[in-house]
Design a protein around this motif. Structure first.
Motif, PDB file in Angstrom:
ATOM      1  N   VAL A 166      13.012 -28.511 -11.632  1.00 22.34           N
ATOM      2  CA  VAL A 166      12.085 -28.522 -10.497  1.00 22.34           C
ATOM      3  C   VAL A 166      11.676 -27.093 -10.146  1.00 22.34           C
ATOM      4  O   VAL A 166      10.497 -26.822  -9.854  1.00 22.34           O
ATOM      5  CB  VAL A 166      12.732 -29.226  -9.289  1.00 22.34           C
ATOM      6  CG1 VAL A 166      11.864 -29.072  -8.045  1.00 22.34           C
ATOM      7  CG2 VAL A 166      12.951 -30.707  -9.604  1.00 22.34           C
ATOM      8  N   ARG A 167      12.631 -26.173 -10.178  1.00 25.95           N
ATOM      9  CA  ARG A 167      12.307 -24.778  -9.868  1.00 25.95           C
ATOM     10  C   ARG A 167      11.341 -24.192 -10.899  1.00 25.95           C
ATOM     11  O   ARG A 167      10.400 -23.468 -10.532  1.00 25.95           O
ATOM     12  CB  ARG A 167      13.597 -23.945  -9.801  1.00 25.95           C
ATOM     13  CG  ARG A 167      14.410 -24.196  -8.540  1.00 25.95           C
ATOM     14  CD  ARG A 167      15.521 -23.173  -8.395  1.00 25.95           C
ATOM     15  NE  ARG A 167      16.574 -23.376  -9.380  1.00 25.95           N
ATOM     16  CZ  ARG A 167      17.669 -24.101  -9.167  1.00 25.95           C
ATOM     17  NH1 ARG A 167      17.842 -24.712  -8.002  1.00 25.95           N
ATOM     18  NH2 ARG A 167      18.595 -24.223 -10.110  1.00 25.95           N
ATOM     19  N   GLN A 168      11.555 -24.493 -12.171  1.00 26.78           N
ATOM     20  CA  GLN A 168      10.627 -24.010 -13.197  1.00 26.78           C
ATOM     21  C   GLN A 168       9.213 -24.518 -12.925  1.00 26.78           C
ATOM     22  O   GLN A 168       8.227 -23.781 -13.048  1.00 26.78           O
ATOM     23  CB  GLN A 168      11.091 -24.470 -14.576  1.00 26.78           C
ATOM     24  CG  GLN A 168      12.339 -23.807 -15.094  1.00 26.78           C
ATOM     25  CD  GLN A 168      12.703 -24.309 -16.483  1.00 26.78           C
ATOM     26  OE1 GLN A 168      11.874 -24.328 -17.395  1.00 26.78           O
ATOM     27  NE2 GLN A 168      13.952 -24.732 -16.654  1.00 26.78           N
ATOM     28  N   PHE A 193      17.144 -38.433  -8.088  1.00 23.72           N
ATOM     29  CA  PHE A 193      15.871 -38.201  -7.412  1.00 23.72           C
ATOM     30  C   PHE A 193      16.071 -37.450  -6.095  1.00 23.72           C
ATOM     31  O   PHE A 193      15.199 -36.682  -5.681  1.00 23.72           O
ATOM     32  CB  PHE A 193      15.140 -39.522  -7.185  1.00 23.72           C
ATOM     33  CG  PHE A 193      14.696 -40.178  -8.462  1.00 23.72           C
ATOM     34  CD1 PHE A 193      13.926 -39.489  -9.383  1.00 23.72           C
ATOM     35  CD2 PHE A 193      15.071 -41.477  -8.766  1.00 23.72           C
ATOM     36  CE1 PHE A 193      13.521 -40.074 -10.568  1.00 23.72           C
ATOM     37  CE2 PHE A 193      14.682 -42.075  -9.945  1.00 23.72           C
ATOM     38  CZ  PHE A 193      13.903 -41.379 -10.857  1.00 23.72           C
ATOM     39  N   HIS A 194      17.206 -37.650  -5.450  1.00 22.25           N
ATOM     40  CA  HIS A 194      17.476 -36.917  -4.222  1.00 22.25           C
ATOM     41  C   HIS A 194      17.555 -35.414  -4.479  1.00 22.25           C
ATOM     42  O   HIS A 194      17.021 -34.616  -3.705  1.00 22.25           O
ATOM     43  CB  HIS A 194      18.790 -37.396  -3.594  1.00 22.25           C
ATOM     44  CG  HIS A 194      18.751 -38.818  -3.135  1.00 22.25           C
ATOM     45  ND1 HIS A 194      19.886 -39.533  -2.821  1.00 22.25           N
ATOM     46  CD2 HIS A 194      17.704 -39.671  -2.943  1.00 22.25           C
ATOM     47  CE1 HIS A 194      19.545 -40.746  -2.451  1.00 22.25           C
ATOM     48  NE2 HIS A 194      18.233 -40.866  -2.519  1.00 22.25           N
ATOM     49  N   ILE A 195      18.229 -35.029  -5.578  1.00 18.59           N
ATOM     50  CA  ILE A 195      18.375 -33.586  -5.816  1.00 18.59           C
ATOM     51  C   ILE A 195      17.055 -32.952  -6.254  1.00 18.59           C
ATOM     52  O   ILE A 195      16.828 -31.769  -6.018  1.00 18.59           O
ATOM     53  CB  ILE A 195      19.484 -33.291  -6.847  1.00 18.59           C
ATOM     54  CG1 ILE A 195      19.174 -33.918  -8.216  1.00 18.59           C
ATOM     55  CG2 ILE A 195      20.838 -33.719  -6.331  1.00 18.59           C
ATOM     56  CD1 ILE A 195      20.087 -33.395  -9.307  1.00 18.59           C
ATOM     57  N   ARG A 196      16.166 -33.723  -6.875  1.00 19.55           N
ATOM     58  CA  ARG A 196      14.847 -33.186  -7.215  1.00 19.55           C
ATOM     59  C   ARG A 196      14.070 -32.877  -5.934  1.00 19.55           C
ATOM     60  O   ARG A 196      13.455 -31.818  -5.814  1.00 19.55           O
ATOM     61  CB  ARG A 196      14.077 -34.197  -8.070  1.00 19.55           C
ATOM     62  CG  ARG A 196      14.770 -34.518  -9.377  1.00 19.55           C
ATOM     63  CD  ARG A 196      14.064 -35.599 -10.176  1.00 19.55           C
ATOM     64  NE  ARG A 196      14.993 -36.198 -11.132  1.00 19.55           N
ATOM     65  CZ  ARG A 196      14.629 -36.935 -12.180  1.00 19.55           C
ATOM     66  NH1 ARG A 196      13.351 -37.168 -12.403  1.00 19.55           N
ATOM     67  NH2 ARG A 196      15.535 -37.435 -12.988  1.00 19.55           N
ATOM     68  N   ALA A 197      14.110 -33.827  -4.998  1.00 15.72           N
ATOM     69  CA  ALA A 197      13.402 -33.619  -3.727  1.00 15.72           C
ATOM     70  C   ALA A 197      13.977 -32.440  -2.960  1.00 15.72           C
ATOM     71  O   ALA A 197      13.232 -31.620  -2.396  1.00 15.72           O
ATOM     72  CB  ALA A 197      13.484 -34.893  -2.889  1.00 15.72           C
ATOM     73  N   GLU A 202      13.526 -27.017  -0.763  1.00 22.00           N
ATOM     74  CA  GLU A 202      14.153 -25.720  -0.490  1.00 22.00           C
ATOM     75  C   GLU A 202      13.325 -24.562  -1.041  1.00 22.00           C
ATOM     76  O   GLU A 202      13.182 -23.524  -0.390  1.00 22.00           O
ATOM     77  CB  GLU A 202      15.562 -25.697  -1.090  1.00 22.00           C
ATOM     78  CG  GLU A 202      16.551 -26.590  -0.344  1.00 22.00           C
ATOM     79  CD  GLU A 202      17.895 -26.649  -1.041  1.00 22.00           C
ATOM     80  OE1 GLU A 202      18.017 -26.085  -2.157  1.00 22.00           O
ATOM     81  OE2 GLU A 202      18.825 -27.270  -0.477  1.00 22.00           O
ATOM     82  N   LEU A 203      12.754 -24.750  -2.223  1.00 22.53           N
ATOM     83  CA  LEU A 203      11.992 -23.674  -2.844  1.00 22.53           C
ATOM     84  C   LEU A 203      10.669 -23.422  -2.126  1.00 22.53           C
ATOM     85  O   LEU A 203      10.238 -22.277  -1.969  1.00 22.53           O
ATOM     86  CB  LEU A 203      11.733 -23.999  -4.314  1.00 22.53           C
ATOM     87  CG  LEU A 203      11.010 -22.918  -5.113  1.00 22.53           C
ATOM     88  CD1 LEU A 203      11.864 -21.653  -5.195  1.00 22.53           C
ATOM     89  CD2 LEU A 203      10.686 -23.403  -6.511  1.00 22.53           C
ATOM     90  N   LEU A 204      10.024 -24.496  -1.675  1.00 24.49           N
ATOM     91  CA  LEU A 204       8.702 -24.353  -1.065  1.00 24.49           C
ATOM     92  C   LEU A 204       8.759 -24.189   0.452  1.00 24.49           C
ATOM     93  O   LEU A 204       7.705 -24.067   1.093  1.00 24.49           O
ATOM     94  CB  LEU A 204       7.840 -25.578  -1.403  1.00 24.49           C
ATOM     95  CG  LEU A 204       7.573 -25.829  -2.895  1.00 24.49           C
ATOM     96  CD1 LEU A 204       6.689 -27.060  -3.073  1.00 24.49           C
ATOM     97  CD2 LEU A 204       6.917 -24.611  -3.546  1.00 24.49           C
ATOM     98  N   ASP A 205       9.957 -24.157   1.005  1.00 22.19           N
ATOM     99  CA  ASP A 205      10.121 -24.170   2.458  1.00 22.19           C
ATOM    100  C   ASP A 205       9.302 -23.098   3.162  1.00 22.19           C
ATOM    101  O   ASP A 205       8.660 -23.358   4.186  1.00 22.19           O
ATOM    102  CB  ASP A 205      11.606 -24.004   2.802  1.00 22.19           C
ATOM    103  CG  ASP A 205      11.857 -24.067   4.293  1.00 22.19           C
ATOM    104  OD1 ASP A 205      11.247 -24.918   4.954  1.00 22.19           O
ATOM    105  OD2 ASP A 205      12.660 -23.261   4.783  1.00 22.19           O
ATOM    106  N   THR A 206       9.275 -21.878   2.618  1.00 23.16           N
ATOM    107  CA  THR A 206       8.569 -20.778   3.293  1.00 23.16           C
ATOM    108  C   THR A 206       7.370 -20.260   2.503  1.00 23.16           C
ATOM    109  O   THR A 206       6.727 -19.302   2.924  1.00 23.16           O
ATOM    110  CB  THR A 206       9.536 -19.603   3.523  1.00 23.16           C
ATOM    111  OG1 THR A 206      10.049 -19.154   2.262  1.00 23.16           O
ATOM    112  CG2 THR A 206      10.692 -20.024   4.418  1.00 23.16           C
TER     113      THR A 206
END
Length: 332
Positions: A166-168, A193-197, A202-206
């Motif tokens: 997901v981070r990539q 699927f929970h950990i993907r979300a 977390e990555l896009l939060d800010t």
């Protein structure tokens, strides 16, 4: 023609039936001379004798059979998981029995009168965990695939590094200038699927805006969900991150129906790298999951547990495969 027995082999070789069992069970070293072992093997070959493996397994308390529990074999990913598991199993004289759910979500009817008597262990996808209740093998060694490593119960876990996938994906889209994301999430309530979300949020939060839309795991359901999500130009994202390639295919269909170009107006990504990913046009940017390696690791983990040893292994790495469905964010 009567099938030869171990008694026939013993008579032909001039030894006891116990000696025949030791030699043909490969437990003769240190107990029977090499000359006697050779005589037994020669007699067995001349008579065309084959040991009764079913009876032998019952005596030893082992069936050399593993159960692989998956949501459905109509999903290419799980067919490849089976291929990997069966390959490793065959190398160790094991067989793998498949236990798919008829509708891909709920448990199938238990095919075993007694799981304990029919199986040595179970390998199960977290997406089919509900089926474990029907099997009735609570005391069997269990290896879980793509599941919460902190959950009690399983003897071993085999996981993919899904957060990294997901981070990539997110970094690839951020580098293209995207700041308005939609997560087309699977409606299946399971850890993978929970950990993907969580990783995406977390990555896009800010760094970006993120909205989530859920869909059943079918192309039509994903298309319907995305037609609604993309209908209003004022709230339309520039990038859609999908939980798998099937959902991504539905997202692409919805975009085309609304007259949107991919990737000029909308970038779309998936996860799995199924054959579907290169069948759509433009071809899909997606996270490649090593499905056969998942099956291989699952079987190796089970064999390790059956051998009485603990299983430890890092999460399997995943790789973003960039294709034509992603590009620079459109200019407002």
């Amino acid at each position: 023609m009567t099938r030869p027995t171990s008694r026939d082999v013993a008579g032909a070789a001039g030894v006891s039936q116990a000696t025949v069992s030791l030699v043909l069970g490969d437990k003769w070293r240190g107990r029977v001379s090499e000359r006697t072992a050779a005589l037994v093997r020669e007699a067995a070959a001349d008579l065309g004798y084959r040991p009764n493996l079913a009876a032998r397994n019952l005596r030893l308390g082992s069936t050399r059979t593993a159960l692989l529990v998956v949501p459905a074999l109509t999903n290419e990913f799980f067919a490849r998981v089976y291929t990997g598991a069966a390959r490793v199993a065959a190398e160790h004289g094991f067989g793998v029995v498949l236990y798919p759910s008829p509708d891909g979500t709920g448990p199938a009817r238990d095919p075993f009168a007694s799981a304990r008597a029919a199986l040595d262990g179970v390998i199960a996808s977290s997406m089919a965990a509900a089926a474990l209740d029907a099997i009735g093998g609570d005391d069997l060694p269990l290896v879980m695939l793509d599941s919460d490593p902190a959950a009690p119960g399983p003897a071993a876990h085999v996981n993919l590094d899904m957060p990294d996938g997901v981070r990539q994906t997110a970094h690839h889209l951020l580098d293209f200038g995207h700041r308005d994301f939609l997560h087309l999430a699977s409606a299946v309530d399971t850890w993978t699927f929970h950990i993907r979300a969580r990783a995406l949020a977390e990555l896009l939060d800010t760094t970006a805006r993120l909205r989530t839309v859920r869909s059943a795991l079918t192309v039509d359901a994903a298309r319907t969900a995305m037609e609604s999500a993309l209908a209003d130009p004022a709230t339309r994202p520039t990038a859609v991150v999908c939980d798998d390639d099937i959902l991504a295919a539905g997202a692409c269909k919805a975009a085309r129906r609304l007259g949107l170009r991919i990737p000029e107006d909308l970038s779309v990504t998936g996860i799995d790298d199924l054959a579907l990913a290169t069948a759509v046009e433009p071809e899909l940017t997606t996270v490649r999951l090593p499905a056969e390696h998942v099956g291989e690791q699952g079987m190796r983990a089970l064999l390790t547990v059956l051998d009485g040893s603990p299983w430890t292994a890092p999460d399997l790495p995943v790789e973003l495969v960039v294709r034509g469905s992603t590009g620079p964010a459109p200019t407002p």
